[in-house]
Structure formats: structure tokens, C-alpha cells
Design a protein around this motif. Sequence first.
Motif, short mmCIF file in Angstrom:
data_model
loop_
_atom_site.label_atom_id
_atom_site.label_comp_id
_atom_site.label_asym_id
_atom_site.label_seq_id
_atom_site.Cartn_x
_atom_site.Cartn_y
_atom_site.Cartn_z
N CYS A 129 -35.76 13.16 42.72
CA CYS A 129 -35.41 13.36 41.32
C CYS A 129 -36.44 12.60 40.48
N CYS A 132 -34.94 9.82 38.26
CA CYS A 132 -34.56 8.60 38.99
C CYS A 132 -35.80 7.75 39.27
N CYS A 151 -29.35 15.91 41.47
CA CYS A 151 -29.11 14.49 41.17
C CYS A 151 -27.84 14.36 40.32
N LYS A 153 -26.77 11.75 38.87
CA LYS A 153 -26.98 10.83 37.73
C LYS A 153 -27.56 11.58 36.54
N HIS A 154 -28.50 12.48 36.83
CA HIS A 154 -29.20 13.17 35.74
C HIS A 154 -28.86 14.65 35.62
ZN ZN Z 1 -31.88 11.42 39.01
#
Ligand code: ZN
Length: 411
Positions: A129, A132, A151, A153-154
Amino acid sequence: MQLLVRPKPFFDESLESYLLRLAEANFIESYRLLSGAVKDWLLEQDHEASGAFPLELDTVNIWHARQNSSLRVRAFSLLEKLTDNEDLPLLALSLSHSGADFCGGYRALARGSTHIPRCFIRKSVIPVCPLCLAENPYIPQAWHYLTYSGCIKHGVYLIYECPSCGGSLSYIENEMIRNCRCGYDLSMADTTQADQKTLLLSQLASCEEVESPNSLGGISSISIRNAALLYFCITNSVDLNSEAEVEESLRLAIEFYESWPSLYVENFWEKFNKANRKLIKTYNKTPVAFAAGPYISAASLIKGMRIKENFILIELQDLLRDLVAKNPKSRIPNPGDMLLTIIEAAVLLQTTHEQIYLLHEKGYLKSAYRIQMRQKVSPYESIFYLRQVIELAKTRMPPDFGAVITYLPHW
Ligand SMILES: [Zn+2]
Ligand SMILES: [Zn+2]
């Protein structure tokens, strides 16, 4: 040997990523130089363990040890205590062989208490990613898993190729975390919003708590979710050697478990209807697997797990009970008279192979053909009647504790 700088590991970091950062933080030019120095140092401490320490990054992880991984564990334990202060976190970050038996004989690896089928591990390409990498240049272990392609998180897809040179990404092969071998800074790469299924799959593969109506979200064990995903692949004849095919199938598995159990039930009856049309021998000479394939043998999910947690086996037992009830014993053999192997009987009765032999010896389970005294039957041979096994299963309640049911005492 001294390593002066010891970067803090990220809790989800891969061992290979940490070793690369360890070398870099100590101004050691390549991983090879670090591993060479470690090997020399180990040679003075423990000759045997030194031999078990690999020089190459792509084989350093514990599960790559060919025969016995205990020497490699010893080498890492020594290395962890390299300096007097805080220990290096190498064993906690490593991926090792797991004793867990997935879906009736599929091998698994473990990191901490989480087990993952070996066929879900990426072999060469490790996607990243970019967002990241821009925040913290390290590689999470989850990027090694085929179950993780977006990902969480994103909310973007991982990228598999370098946007500049088009080469496949592998930080292990390139020995660089943030850059491609052509030098391109991967944290600069464009990203694309990932779809919901991909992100849910990544979440299920990496977080214990997942809020989702999907039936896999109701299970808190990542290992059991992995087993259920593998069950889908096996029962849909996915080529487990093809990473692309597995990745594609895992997304289909998310849909499958979203509507659980309706698609499963539909497929089950379809398989038996189809078998009826292509039957060669009579039902009482035909294995259940002729209709259902690995439906039963793989339904153990993880050998020894509690029935309460095995939602697939519970559903399958219901379906087979239905099948037998709809096909009562009569002069003409019917699907209720189909044959089970010892493996399948043990899965359905949640017991050991020894108990199945014992149940046969004592006359609770009749065999489809005569077995000579003391003759061991292969666990793969179809020999017991489905009807009898299902009737026997009805007589026993699931155990309150432990996972294996004992039907008869050994003496
Ligand atoms: Zn990410
Ligand atoms: Zn490149």
C-alpha cells in the motif's frame, strides 16, 4: 558482534521487514552482510545453530526450515539476546510451521496464535500500500497473505507492480522496503479505491473484531475464518497452486458467506440430484463423496475444534439428517445408503479414527463388506453407511468441554 541501533518493531511487521530495517539502521549495506556477520557470531556461540541460520532473506523465516525448525528457533533465540538490554523481537515476528490440521489435511503456518493455510501465503510477489509506505516504511505481515489485497487503513487496493518499470514487487527479493529495484519510490504511486468485498476480506484476515452482517464476521477467531475460506476453495475445486485463482475465489467466498447458509444448502441438493443422474453402481455401493466431493472430509475445518464453533459442520449435519430422513430404508437402495470413509465418519461423529474402528468392532457400525479380523481398513475407503452414522450421531449430544466425543470406552 554488536548492533548499536535497534529499531522498534511494529506489532504487525513481518520478520523480513524488521531484519531489513535492522541492517539499515546499523548502516549495514545489505541484508547479506548482516546475515554473514550473524552467522560468524553464532559460530562462536553455538556451532549447530549457526548452521541453521540462512544467509538469504527469502529463506530466513522459520517456516522455510526444510527439516527441523527447532535449530532455527535456537539461532533466533540466541540472536534475540545479542545485547544486554531489551531482547530483539524476532521470534514473535516470525511465521512458523503450525500443527493445526486444516480441512482434513491441509498444512498451515502460524504467527502468534493465528493459523493460516499454507496455500494462502504469497510465494513471490508481495504487494504494497503506497499510502502506508508514505506514513511508515515497513511491511506488515498481512501483505504476505492472499486474503489481504486491500489496505483497511486507507481503503485502497494494494499495488502489485511498479508504476515506473512494470516489474512485480517483492521487497524480499529487492531487499528494499520503500523502493522498487528500478529506484522508484513506491510511496509516490497512485492508488485506487478498493471495493467493499476486498476490504471486508482484508479485515476478516487481520482483525479479530469485525462489524459485518457476513457470517464470517460473527466468528472472532481469524484461524477459523481462514479455515472457512479454505473450505469454500476446496469444495469449489479451486486450483490452490494458482495465486490468481485463489485471490479471485476468496472474493467469491465473501459473497457465499454473506448469504449463509442459503447457497450452501442449494449447492448441497444440487450435488445429490446431479449424482442421481450419473449414478453408475447402486446407491449402497456408491461413496457419498461421489455426490458431495470433499464436503464432509473438509468440514472438520480445524481438527479438534469445538462443534459449537463449527457452523459449517452443524449445517452439514442438518442437511445429511434431512437427506436420510427423506430417504427412509427400503428394498431399493437410496441416497441414505451411500457410503462414508472412516475419515468422513469421524468428522460427522466428531470423534477419532480409533473410536470408529471400535464402533465397528462392537457392532454399532456395520461395514459394507466383510473385514477380516485385525485387518486395518484404509481411512480413505468408503465402507460405512451414511444412515447408520447419522443415526448414531443423533444419540450423542455435543460435549460440554473438550472437542472429541467418546462413544465407547477403550477397555
Ligand atoms: Zn495503507
Ligand atoms: Zn520499478
